[in-house]
Design an enzyme around this catalytic site. Sequence first.
Site: not given
Length: 175
Positions: A8, A10
């Site tokens: 991922d 953020d």
Amino acid sequence: MDPHLFLDRDGTLIREENYLRDPDLVVLENGAVDGLLRFAAIGYRLVVVSNQSGVGRGLITEEDVIAVNCRVRQLLAQQRVSISSWHHCSHRPDQGCNCRKPGRGLFEEAAKLHPVDWERSLMVGDKPSDVQAGLSLGMASALITTGYGGKHIEWAQQHGIPIVHSLDDMADQFI
Ligand SMILES: [Mg+2]
Ligand SMILES: [Zn+2]
């Protein structure tokens, strides 16, 4: 067929900022570089899979997403870390796309570029949707406690999900 470390963006690779659009605000998470270098050293491809519903919500643009990705790429390159490919979903949750995690679309997009050894591949993110996406593809998947991860520790414990505190810790636990 290479093992991949799906990441991922953020709250996992870089500090969480709501609907980040300013490349100058990009800060790599602690331990990110060290962890990624360790996975790369043993032959893992590093692939970013990111939900960016801010685009669909009209809060940020595609160009903002790309500009932030470019800044992340630049900061990583300074440390000799190279991301194999970048993928993001721009849809809102209500649009029912198959690329928004926990959907598999972003992973399948990546797999078209380089065949994935799913059995050895890993997923890490700071939300249950990240972990669920990885699990649905049969990958070992961890919750990272940075970003929003701290809010989901109990969920991870209840579901027997591995918990890591940084990408370096991910390397400690999975290599
Ligand atoms: Mg995140
Ligand atoms: Zn989507």
